[in-house]
Design a protein around this motif. Structure first.
Motif, PDB file in Angstrom:
ATOM      1  N   ALA A  91       0.806  -1.231   0.000  1.00  0.00           N
ATOM      2  CA  ALA A  91       0.000   0.000   0.000  1.00  0.00           C
ATOM      3  C   ALA A  91       0.837   1.277   0.000  1.00  0.00           C
ATOM      4  O   ALA A  91       0.444   2.278  -0.595  1.00  0.00           O
ATOM      5  N   SER A  92       1.996   1.246   0.656  1.00  0.00           N
ATOM      6  CA  SER A  92       2.793   2.468   0.791  1.00  0.00           C
ATOM      7  C   SER A  92       3.778   2.670  -0.363  1.00  0.00           C
ATOM      8  O   SER A  92       4.531   3.637  -0.374  1.00  0.00           O
ATOM      9  N   LEU A  93       3.761   1.738  -1.330  1.00  0.00           N
ATOM     10  CA  LEU A  93       4.605   1.881  -2.521  1.00  0.00           C
ATOM     11  C   LEU A  93       3.744   2.298  -3.710  1.00  0.00           C
ATOM     12  O   LEU A  93       2.531   2.068  -3.725  1.00  0.00           O
ATOM     13  N   SER A  94       4.379   2.891  -4.712  1.00  0.00           N
ATOM     14  CA  SER A  94       3.636   3.304  -5.903  1.00  0.00           C
ATOM     15  C   SER A  94       3.251   2.094  -6.738  1.00  0.00           C
ATOM     16  O   SER A  94       3.771   0.973  -6.543  1.00  0.00           O
ATOM     17  N   VAL A  95       2.357   2.327  -7.677  1.00  0.00           N
ATOM     18  CA  VAL A  95       1.941   1.275  -8.614  1.00  0.00           C
ATOM     19  C   VAL A  95       3.173   0.730  -9.351  1.00  0.00           C
ATOM     20  O   VAL A  95       3.370  -0.490  -9.449  1.00  0.00           O
ATOM     21  N   LEU A  96       4.018   1.622  -9.839  1.00  0.00           N
ATOM     22  CA  LEU A  96       5.219   1.205 -10.575  1.00  0.00           C
ATOM     23  C   LEU A  96       6.156   0.380  -9.689  1.00  0.00           C
ATOM     24  O   LEU A  96       6.686  -0.642 -10.123  1.00  0.00           O
ATOM     25  N   GLN A  97       6.342   0.809  -8.447  1.00  0.00           N
ATOM     26  CA  GLN A  97       7.220   0.052  -7.538  1.00  0.00           C
ATOM     27  C   GLN A  97       6.660  -1.346  -7.274  1.00  0.00           C
ATOM     28  O   GLN A  97       7.413  -2.325  -7.214  1.00  0.00           O
ATOM     29  N   ASN A  98       5.345  -1.443  -7.106  1.00  0.00           N
ATOM     30  CA  ASN A  98       4.708  -2.752  -6.925  1.00  0.00           C
ATOM     31  C   ASN A  98       4.969  -3.651  -8.128  1.00  0.00           C
ATOM     32  O   ASN A  98       5.309  -4.824  -7.976  1.00  0.00           O
ATOM     33  N   LEU A  99       4.807  -3.086  -9.321  1.00  0.00           N
ATOM     34  CA  LEU A  99       5.009  -3.878 -10.532  1.00  0.00           C
ATOM     35  C   LEU A  99       6.451  -4.357 -10.635  1.00  0.00           C
ATOM     36  O   LEU A  99       6.715  -5.521 -10.950  1.00  0.00           O
ATOM     37  N   LYS A 100       7.385  -3.470 -10.348  1.00  0.00           N
ATOM     38  CA  LYS A 100       8.806  -3.848 -10.459  1.00  0.00           C
ATOM     39  C   LYS A 100       9.181  -4.932  -9.451  1.00  0.00           C
ATOM     40  O   LYS A 100      10.044  -5.766  -9.729  1.00  0.00           O
ATOM     41  N   LEU A 101       8.522  -4.943  -8.292  1.00  0.00           N
ATOM     42  CA  LEU A 101       8.766  -6.008  -7.314  1.00  0.00           C
ATOM     43  C   LEU A 101       8.377  -7.376  -7.886  1.00  0.00           C
ATOM     44  O   LEU A 101       8.967  -8.391  -7.533  1.00  0.00           O
ATOM     45  N   TYR A 120       1.094  -2.607 -19.054  1.00  0.00           N
ATOM     46  CA  TYR A 120       0.381  -1.339 -19.251  1.00  0.00           C
ATOM     47  C   TYR A 120      -0.603  -1.432 -20.422  1.00  0.00           C
ATOM     48  O   TYR A 120      -1.659  -0.801 -20.407  1.00  0.00           O
ATOM     49  N   THR A 121      -0.257  -2.216 -21.418  1.00  0.00           N
ATOM     50  CA  THR A 121      -1.178  -2.415 -22.552  1.00  0.00           C
ATOM     51  C   THR A 121      -2.423  -3.157 -22.079  1.00  0.00           C
ATOM     52  O   THR A 121      -3.549  -2.833 -22.466  1.00  0.00           O
ATOM     53  N   ARG A 122      -2.210  -4.159 -21.217  1.00  0.00           N
ATOM     54  CA  ARG A 122      -3.325  -4.959 -20.714  1.00  0.00           C
ATOM     55  C   ARG A 122      -4.130  -4.198 -19.657  1.00  0.00           C
ATOM     56  O   ARG A 122      -5.336  -4.384 -19.517  1.00  0.00           O
ATOM     57  N   PHE A 123      -3.441  -3.358 -18.882  1.00  0.00           N
ATOM     58  CA  PHE A 123      -4.088  -2.605 -17.800  1.00  0.00           C
ATOM     59  C   PHE A 123      -3.762  -1.116 -17.963  1.00  0.00           C
ATOM     60  O   PHE A 123      -2.924  -0.571 -17.230  1.00  0.00           O
ATOM     61  N   PRO A 124      -4.402  -0.423 -18.912  1.00  0.00           N
ATOM     62  CA  PRO A 124      -4.091   0.996 -19.151  1.00  0.00           C
ATOM     63  C   PRO A 124      -4.228   1.856 -17.893  1.00  0.00           C
ATOM     64  O   PRO A 124      -3.512   2.827 -17.709  1.00  0.00           O
ATOM     65  N   ARG A 125      -5.160   1.466 -17.008  1.00  0.00           N
ATOM     66  CA  ARG A 125      -5.376   2.232 -15.789  1.00  0.00           C
ATOM     67  C   ARG A 125      -4.134   2.255 -14.893  1.00  0.00           C
ATOM     68  O   ARG A 125      -3.882   3.206 -14.172  1.00  0.00           O
ATOM     69  N   LEU A 126      -3.361   1.178 -14.935  1.00  0.00           N
ATOM     70  CA  LEU A 126      -2.145   1.125 -14.108  1.00  0.00           C
ATOM     71  C   LEU A 126      -1.098   2.109 -14.615  1.00  0.00           C
ATOM     72  O   LEU A 126      -0.365   2.698 -13.825  1.00  0.00           O
ATOM     73  N   GLU A 127      -1.043   2.297 -15.932  1.00  0.00           N
ATOM     74  CA  GLU A 127      -0.087   3.278 -16.462  1.00  0.00           C
ATOM     75  C   GLU A 127      -0.511   4.692 -16.064  1.00  0.00           C
ATOM     76  O   GLU A 127       0.327   5.513 -15.671  1.00  0.00           O
ATOM     77  N   GLU A 128      -1.824   4.934 -16.135  1.00  0.00           N
ATOM     78  CA  GLU A 128      -2.337   6.262 -15.742  1.00  0.00           C
ATOM     79  C   GLU A 128      -2.011   6.570 -14.277  1.00  0.00           C
ATOM     80  O   GLU A 128      -1.787   7.717 -13.901  1.00  0.00           O
ATOM     81  N   ARG A 129      -1.971   5.515 -13.447  1.00  0.00           N
ATOM     82  CA  ARG A 129      -1.782   5.703 -12.004  1.00  0.00           C
ATOM     83  C   ARG A 129      -0.415   5.207 -11.538  1.00  0.00           C
ATOM     84  O   ARG A 129      -0.237   4.913 -10.358  1.00  0.00           O
ATOM     85  N   LYS A 130       0.553   5.121 -12.418  1.00  0.00           N
ATOM     86  CA  LYS A 130       1.831   4.476 -12.070  1.00  0.00           C
ATOM     87  C   LYS A 130       2.570   5.128 -10.904  1.00  0.00           C
ATOM     88  O   LYS A 130       3.305   4.469 -10.179  1.00  0.00           O
ATOM     89  N   ASN A 131       2.357   6.433 -10.702  1.00  0.00           N
ATOM     90  CA  ASN A 131       3.050   7.123  -9.601  1.00  0.00           C
ATOM     91  C   ASN A 131       2.180   7.269  -8.353  1.00  0.00           C
ATOM     92  O   ASN A 131       2.604   7.848  -7.357  1.00  0.00           O
ATOM     93  N   GLN A 132       0.981   6.720  -8.436  1.00  0.00           N
ATOM     94  CA  GLN A 132       0.041   6.805  -7.308  1.00  0.00           C
ATOM     95  C   GLN A 132       0.360   5.702  -6.298  1.00  0.00           C
ATOM     96  O   GLN A 132       0.802   4.611  -6.673  1.00  0.00           O
TER      97      GLN A 132
END
Length: 236
Positions: A91-101, A120-132
């Protein structure tokens, strides 16, 4: 030869036997649904397959290799990923950090970036929120993140535990569409799901688990039309 073979699995929590000698298999490219009521042993089965629980008896064989007592983090490097019940994002990491893990077993930066683009192609919403921060996402978005994180390891098989739990009907449909796409992309899927109708509608075959035993198995369409399954799990 099956991609995944479960043979005579017995699992205990202290004195209580949760899994009572189950055997089943998953072939490459299949979507397999494991259905059953709460407490039937579905989550315990997935935890045992992915190395989070060690069984008292029986074996788990993945692509011809026995992995029954292999630690979970090593099993990931063999090509198996697990999307846990309740999503379990950081929860305390960004979307991008979660993905990289999710790509921690991989070394090539180029390949990781390529997987990121695929997710990101499969989940466009994750790219939009990657720093959230992941903890600020809705339940459906967190489920997408959990799935995307698992796909970052480029698994040959993905275990999914209750992906539709707690989601709105719109998100449920979206998640099942994504599972179809994951399967169409060549990843084998073992799906644990209380929404039996949805699970069987996208599966090739299914197994019905009751109090730690497999009581019924067959083609998904056959189970959808089985009177006992309809009565117990489909609300018909």
């Amino acid at each position: 030869m099956a991609m995944l073979e479960i043979k005579g699995l017995e699992v205990y929590y202290g004195m209580i036997q949760a899994i009572k000698g189950i055997s089943f298999e998953v072939n490459e490219g299949e979507v397999i649904a494991l259905i059953g009521a709460n407490g039937a042993g579905k989550t315990t089965t997935l935890h045992t397959i992915s190395g989070l629980i060690t069984p008292k008896k029986g074996s788990v064989i993945f692509e011809g290799k026995e992995i029954t007592k292999v630690p979970a983090h090593k099993i990931v490097s063999f090509g198996m990923a697990h999307v846990p019940e309740g999503r379990r994002v950081f929860a305390s990491l960004s979307v991008l950090q979660n993905l990289k893990l999710g790509a921690y077993t991989r070394n090539s930066k180029e390949e990781i970036e390529e997987s990121l683009r695929t997710v990101y192609t499969r989940f466009p919403r994750l790219e939009e929120r990657k720093n959230q921060l992941a903890g600020t996402l809705s339940g459906g978005e967190q489920q997408m993140l959990a799935m995307g994180r698992a796909l970052m390891s480029r698994p040959r098989i993905i275990l999914m535990d209750e992906p539709s739990m707690g989601l709105s009907p719109i998100f449920v449909n979206e998640i099942f569409d994504i599972i179809r796409q994951v399967s169409a992309g060549g990843t084998t899927v073992l799906l644990v799901e209380q929404n039996a109708k949805k699970a069987l509608s996208i599966a090739d075959r299914g197994y019905v688990l009751e109090t730690g035993r497999i009581v019924l198995e067959g083609a998904a369409e056959q189970l959808l039309n089985d009177e006992s399954v309809k009565k117990a799990y489909l609300g018909e």
